[in-house]
Each structure stands twice: as structure tokens, then as C-alpha cells.
Design an enzyme around this catalytic site. Structure first.
Site, mmCIF file in Angstrom:
data_model
loop_
_atom_site.group_PDB
_atom_site.id
_atom_site.type_symbol
_atom_site.label_atom_id
_atom_site.label_comp_id
_atom_site.label_asym_id
_atom_site.label_seq_id
_atom_site.Cartn_x
_atom_site.Cartn_y
_atom_site.Cartn_z
ATOM 1 N N ASP A 201 42.128 72.313 -34.077
ATOM 2 C CA ASP A 201 40.974 71.617 -33.524
ATOM 3 C C ASP A 201 39.726 71.819 -34.366
ATOM 4 O O ASP A 201 38.774 71.039 -34.271
ATOM 5 C CB ASP A 201 40.720 72.090 -32.089
ATOM 6 C CG ASP A 201 39.690 71.239 -31.367
ATOM 7 O OD1 ASP A 201 39.858 70.004 -31.352
ATOM 8 O OD2 ASP A 201 38.716 71.800 -30.826
ATOM 9 N N MET A 282 34.961 68.058 -25.972
ATOM 10 C CA MET A 282 33.963 67.111 -26.471
ATOM 11 C C MET A 282 33.849 67.122 -27.992
ATOM 12 O O MET A 282 33.106 66.333 -28.551
ATOM 13 C CB MET A 282 32.594 67.445 -25.867
ATOM 14 C CG MET A 282 32.529 67.337 -24.345
ATOM 15 S SD MET A 282 32.879 65.665 -23.752
ATOM 16 C CE MET A 282 31.530 64.750 -24.512
ATOM 17 N N ARG A 283 34.599 68.026 -28.645
ATOM 18 C CA ARG A 283 34.468 68.093 -30.101
ATOM 19 C C ARG A 283 34.917 66.796 -30.758
ATOM 20 O O ARG A 283 34.347 66.370 -31.764
ATOM 21 C CB ARG A 283 35.271 69.279 -30.650
ATOM 22 C CG ARG A 283 35.097 69.453 -32.161
ATOM 23 C CD ARG A 283 35.765 70.715 -32.690
ATOM 24 N NE ARG A 283 35.009 71.887 -32.312
ATOM 25 C CZ ARG A 283 35.472 72.856 -31.530
ATOM 26 N NH1 ARG A 283 36.693 72.768 -31.036
ATOM 27 N NH2 ARG A 283 34.730 73.894 -31.245
ATOM 28 N N ALA A 284 35.911 66.123 -30.184
ATOM 29 C CA ALA A 284 36.398 64.870 -30.765
ATOM 30 C C ALA A 284 35.293 63.816 -30.783
ATOM 31 O O ALA A 284 35.131 63.094 -31.780
ATOM 32 C CB ALA A 284 37.598 64.361 -29.974
#
Length: 685
Positions: A201, A282-284
Site C-alpha cells: 500500500d 483514503m490513500r488511494a
């Protein structure tokens, strides 16, 4: 060594690489905006992954640094906590090329983070910090080849640095922190195993690389490579103009980055796509937004459009859609088209500009639609298919004429699908008793080069992990007779002590699975496959190598040679048919041969044998089973007892006794009491 190489030793030029448009685009977007989060490059061996990455440094804009600062402080905003500081309000400035630091798979923790300068500590009596690769990579690129093989303790340090943009070192009487913001680029071959989800990730973008099947393109690759090998300097000169132009465009796009507008409509579109694809966290969304802005700046636009979002989504989301290690990364292109569906966030996308490399609208770096829906998602149609074979009946059409077993195909279960595995679950901890010295992992106790310090000893060979306190203690009582007069400690070779560390090792988990007709009775093969799949998932999490031996009919077969790719094991397991008699002795002999060969290849990796059977040996005699079990008496073994029904003969329990191992019932394999049993056996050993 870390700076851009000289012209004579220059790496293969970036612009000379044939094809790989998606990979080039991903690297360029990171060069334009380091906030994009780095690139993970997945692909088969020999696809120029490392070549392209090493050529990236030549495209990065030069970096302004404080002269003499080992931590690459920016003169415009020097780090107030820099170990080489303070640098003053207006320090001098020097310009140097951006660095590409390479982290070897076998690097030590000291090499990555830095450590106490032992030489100065022993000779001058001062505490000085010797910086590591994280300091060298600050404001540049940190490249990890074979990143999926990186030791877990190094992965943890990388995760901390990537998350905080800071490296903290608290060890060996050193307390230091310094900035560590870098573009993380990793390459890997999925056949050798997958990444831990946390590290996966952390990579902003991912690209799947495969070799071209076009003969003309392949010929051009060889042509250019031969030309480079004959005259590297001349080859670099021929491409120097294009390299310079590309580097200038990267610098221009980086300067234009702040002028690009990300409208609310575009941001909502990004959020809609990320939510629709079901990515975690929410990193995407954040990475996709950064990548879309970088793409707009690269093509010369002043506002993010749907095509910028499309290019960013293809690179940022495939690896974030995986729900377990056995899922293949990818995006559903038709779903993406529906979500973006020709609706542009900008009525005038500002033309094509002069664009740069083609963002490859027809090529999905994630490989198109999901290839594997994951374990348990398909309907379990196999139980009925296998139930009719009955215990110990002839193999029928699926029986291999050579006496071995075949994977699903024309001869499997009269054309019916093999049983599909049930949902995986968390299994009990299985470990090898005693203390090993194998490869780093998370299964069995071992003496390792990392982990907690359990003591010290006189070095057995070259000193690689000094125990500072024990060394000083050994030298302290001899200082007067050695004539010490200054602040430095007088240390002799006989005083040196090395740290003894205890951690965890990865093992070779060899599955020996009974695929005979009796295993298909009472529709239990789906449950058996689900159990083995759960054990495979556990092996993935514990960084083991796995192998798979199956036996049915008249023989046994090594379906999966020992490998770090548990995905390959899961694929073989799903396609495994059942039927025929139960040649248990042949299965054990085949397992013994696999263990023997692997011990020659990797002597320090201890094996763990997991036999999955109901114990009904209907091919061969009981004496054959006894002789075969004797070949494995020195191997830690667990027998998963698949026998069910109102009458239990206890054959699997007797097999476990013959192997000198433990037996656990299939319905009790889930996490629980076996842990205590294994601990007791480990203490007894």
C-alpha cells in the site's frame, strides 16, 4: 557511488528502452511529483525492470544542498534538527545531481538507518553517527530490487520512514532523527512471492511488465542492447540529446505543477471511482489525485481532465483492490469506462499538447479484469462432482495412465470441475521445535542476524554484529595494565564480542495432500482444500517457502516444487482433482525426496511436513508405510486428520505417531489449542 554515474559508466539511457510505456509513464509522474508515492514494478524476469529504474536518476532535476551536509539539507529550508546542523539562517548552497540509492535485499539494519560510528567511539571516545541509505536517498530515489524478498525488519523500517518522512535511530547510545523523503521504487517477480500488504500500500503506483511478443520489437530490443554492450559511451552519446530533452520536460512539468487546477468536479470523480472499486482507506484517493495532477502537468494542461484521472487510476488502484494474497491485481476496464463514461471534467481538455509518452490508453497496467475472484468466491460445485467417486474406487477417466495424478483437464472427474476450496480462516500456529538458523521469517524460533539480543559471545569468525556493551566490559578491566592515558579506550582483538540475537525464521512447509477417492467421500474435499488454502495463507504471512505433493491412484506427484510463491500453490490446489486408490507410502517417499533435495539447496531452512489425509492406505502394505515414514523421522511433522463419520479408525493418528509428529483433526485446525501442544513439544525438545 550514489551520485549520477559519469558519462563513461552511464547506465542504459531511459529513452533507449523499447516499449514499456506504462512503466515509463509511472516513473515520469513520480519524477514530476514525488508526492505520487513511488512505483512498484511487477514482472517476469528479464523484462528490463532494473534497467529502466536505474536510468531514472538522469531525468531528475539537480538538487540544491548545504555543502558538507551528509543529509542533503535544502539551503532554502534547512532541517533545524539535522545531525550535521545547525546550518544557520542563510547557509551556502551547492548543486549536485539527484541520487539513486540502492538497498540490497541482504542489507543490515545499520546499513539502512545508520548507526554509531564504532571506530570513532572506540578510538576517540566520542559518540558520532554514521548515516545510512535513508539519508543518502533523501530528496532522491530509494531503489529496492527484489523488494518482495526484503527481510521483514527492514520492511518495518521502510514503512516507518515512508509514513513519517523521517528516520529515527534510537540504538547503541545514539539518538538521532533526520529527514528521509524519497521516491520509493521497487521491482519484483511475483513468482518469488508477494509483498506484505502494508508495504504494498505504500507504493503509490504499480505497473505490470511483460516481455513483448512482437518479433520486430524484440529484435529492436536485442539490437539496441548489443549496441550498448559494444560501446556504452558511444551508445549513450547517441541518445544524449533525447535524454536531455526529456529531463528538461520533466523539470518544466515540475515547475508547472502548482499551476494545475484540481476542480471539485474532478475530485468527486476520483472519489467516485475509488469508492466504486472498493479500495481500502483514503490513500488511494490521495495518490490518484496527485498522479492525475502530475499527469496534467506532464501533458502541458492547466486543469485535471477525465483522461488524467483515467491514466492515474490505471496506475494507482490495481494493487489496492486485492482482498487477500491470492487475488490477482487488476481493474475492470469496462467498469472504469462506465464510471468515467466520456464525461469530462473539463469541457475543453486543452487539446493533446505535445503530450510526452503515450499514457497507453489501451494498456492496463493491472492486467484488465480480475483474473481470480479469490478463494471461496466461486460456488462450491466440486463437492457433488467428487462425491460420486466413492472411497478407493478406480480412478476412471481421471486416472493417469502412468500411475500419477494430473491437474484438472480432460481426464479429471469425468469432465466435471474439481472441488473448490472453502473460505480460508486463521489456523493454529504450527512451528518447528528447537532453535534454528534459517532465513528470516515469522514461524519458528531461530538464531538470526536481527531480532532481540539474547546475549553475547566471542566471535566465531568475522565480526559482523558487535555487542558494544559486552566489548567495553571485556576491555574495561585491562585499561591500567595496557597503559591507557587518553580518553580513548584501549581495545584488543580478544575483547571483541558479537551480539547473539534471537528472532523467527521462515521454514519450508511441505504439504502432502491425499487426493484419493476416499477424500472425495462425504463431500469433504472442499473443506480439505479450504484447510490447505488457509495453511497456505498462513505460510504467506510467515514468509515460508511452500511445496505441494499429492498422491492418488498408483503414485505421487510433486505438483508444486518448493517456492516462495504461495499464489502458485493456491492455483495448483484449486485445480487438484480427486479419485483412485490411496498410495500413502508413495506420497511419503516423494516428500522425503523433496526434503532431501531442498536440504542440499538450502541447508539452513528447516522443513515442516504437513500431511493432509484420512490415513486410509489402500495401495501398498502397512510395512511400506512404516518404511516410508522412517525416512521422515527427523522432519517436524503435523498430520491433519480428515477422517469423519460416526466410526473413526484413528489411522491418521497412528501415522502421526510413526512420523514422530502431532495429529490434529480437520475440524479443529482453526486457531486454538494446538499452539499449547506445539509449545509443550518445543520445551521438551
Amino acid at each position: 557511488m550514489l551520485d549520477r554515474p559519469s558519462r563513461a559508466a552511464r547506465h542504459y539511457p531511459f529513452t533507449a528502452v523499447v516499449g514499456l510505456d506504462s512503466l515509463k509513464l509511472a516513473l515520469i509522474l513520480n519524477a514530476v511529483s514525488p508526492r505520487t508515492g513511488g512505483v512498484l514494478i511487477r514482472g517476469e524476469k528479464g523484462t528490463a525492470k532494473s534497467t529502466v529504474v536505474r536510468a531514472l536518476a538522469a531525468l531528475l532535476p539537480p538538487v540544491a544542498v548545504v555543502p558538507g551536509c551528509r543529509f542533503s539539507c535544502d539551503p532554502a529550508a534547512p532541517d533545524p534538527g539535522c545531525p550535521d546542523g545547525p546550518h544557520g539562517a542563510e547557509p551556502l548552497a551547492a548543486v549536485r545531481p539527484a541520487r539513486l540509492a540502492e538497498l540490497p535485499v541482504g542489507a543490515s539494519e545499520d546499513r539502512l538507518t545508520g548507526s554509531l560510528d564504532l571506530e570513532r567511539a572506540l578510538t576517540e571516545g566520542v559518540r558520532a553517527f554514521d548515516p545510512g541509505l535513508l539519508a543518502a536517498a533523501h530528496r532522491g530515489v530509494l531503489y529496492v530490487d527484489e523488494v518482495n524478498l526484503l527481510h521483514d525488519h527492514l520492511v518495518d523500517l521502510l514503512l516507518d520512514a515512508a509514513a513519517l518522512g523521517m528516520c529515527y535511530v534510537e540504538r547503541d547510545a545514539v539518538s538521532v532523527r533526520h529527514a528521509a523523503r524519497f521516491i520509493l521504487v521497487g521491482t519484483m517477480n511475483p513468482e518469488e512471492g508477494e509483498l506484505r500488504p502494508q508495504l504494498l500500500d505504500r507504493f503509490g503506483l504499480t505497473v505490470e511488465v511483460t516481455a513483448s511478443r512482437d518479433p520486430e520489437e524484440r529484435a529492436e530490443v536485442v539490437r539496441r542492447r548489443l549496441s550498448f554492450e559494444d560501446d556504452p559511451e558511444g551508445f549513450a552519446d547517441r541518445w544524449a540529446g533525447e535524454e536531455k530533452d526529456l529531463a528538461a520536460r520533466v523539470a518544466e512539468a515540475r515547475g508547472r505543477l502548482r499551476e494545475v487546477t484540481l476542480s471539485d468536479a474532478a475530485l468527486r470523480k476520483i472519489a467516485t471511482v475509488c469508492a466504486a472499486f472498493g479500495v481500502d482507506g483514503m490513500r488511494a484517493d490521495l495518490i490518484t489525485a496527485h498522479a492525475a495532477v502530475a499527469h496534467a502537468a506532464w501533458r502541458g494542461g492547466d486543469e485535471v481532465t477525465a483522461e488524467d484521472i483515467r491514466a492515474a487510476v490505471r496506475l494507482a488502484l490495481p494493487h489496492r483492490r486485492r482482498r487477500d494474497p491470492f487475488d490477482a491485481p487488476g481493474l475492470d476496464e469496462s467498469e472504469l469506462d462506465d464510471l468515467l463514461g466520456g464525461q469530462d471534467t473539463d469541457p475543453d481538455p486543452d487539446g493533446d499538447g505535445d503530450g510526452g509518452p503515450d499514457p497507453d490508453p489501451d494498456g492496463d497496467p493491472g492486467g484488465g479484469p480480475d483474473q481470480d475472484p479469490g478463494p471461496g468466491s466461486a460456488p462450491d460445485t466440486g463437492s457433488g462432482a467428487d462425491a460420486g467417486s466413492g472411497p478407493d474406487h478406480g480412478a476412471g477417466p481421471e486416472h493417469d495412465s502412468g500411475g500419477g495424478s494430473r491437474l484438472a483437464g480432460p481426464g479429471a472427474s469425468a469432465g466435471k470441475r474439481p472441488a473448490q476450496p472453502g473460505e480460508p480462516y486463521r489456523v493454529r500456529t504450527l512451528a518447528v521445535p528447537g532453535l534454528g538458523t534459517g532465513s528470516p521469517g515469522r514461524r519458528s524460533r531461530a538464531r538470526t542476524s536481527y531480532g532481540r539480543i539474547s546475549g553475547s559471545r566471542v566471535p566465531l569468525g568475522r565480526l559482523t554484529s558487535p555487542h558494544l556493551t559486552a566489548t567495553l566490559r571485556a576491555a574495561a578491566s585491562y585499561q591500567r595494565e595496557r597503559g591507557r592515558t587518553g580518553p580513548g579506550l584501549v581495545v584488543r582483538a580478544g575483547d571483541l564480542r558479537e551480539a547473539v540475537r534471537e528472532g523467527r525464521e521462515g521454514n519450508l512447509v511441505l504439504f502432502v495432500v491425499d487426493a484419493s477417492g476416499s477424500m472425495a467421500a462425504r463431500q469433504r474435499m472442499g473443506a480439505v482444500k479450504g484447510a490447505v488454502l488457509s495453511l497456505l495463507l498462513d505460510a504467506y504471512q510467515r514468509r515460508d517457502k511452500v511445496g505441494l505433493v499429492t498422491f492418488r491412484g498408483a503414485g505421487a506427484e510433486l505438483v508444486l516444487p518448493p517456492t516462495s510463491s504461495v499464489e502458485a500453490g493456491a492455483a495448483r490446489l484449486r485445480a487438484l482433482p480427486t479419485g483412485g486408490r490411496t498410495p500413502l507410502a508413495q506420497g511419503l517417499r516423494r516428500a522425503a525426496e523433496v526434503v532431501r533435495v531442498e536440504r542440499l539447496r538450502d541447508p539452513s531452512r528447516r522443513p515442516l511436513l504437513v500431511v493432509v489425509t484420512d490415513g486410509h492406505a489402500t495401495s501398498g502394505t502397512d510395512a511400506d508405510v512404516l518404511r516410508a515414514a522412517a525416512l521422515l523421522r527427523d522432519v517436524a511433522a503435523v498430520v491433519v486428520d480428515c477422517e469423519n463419520g460416526p466410526v473413526r479408525l484413528g489411522l491418521a493418528v497412528r501415522l502421526a505417531a510413526r512420523l514422530g509428529g502431532e495429529a490434529v483433526r480437520l475440524d479443529r485446525l482453526a486457531a486454538g489449542g494446538l499452539r499449547d501442544l506445539v509449545r509443550e513439544r518445543g520445551k521438551a525438545a
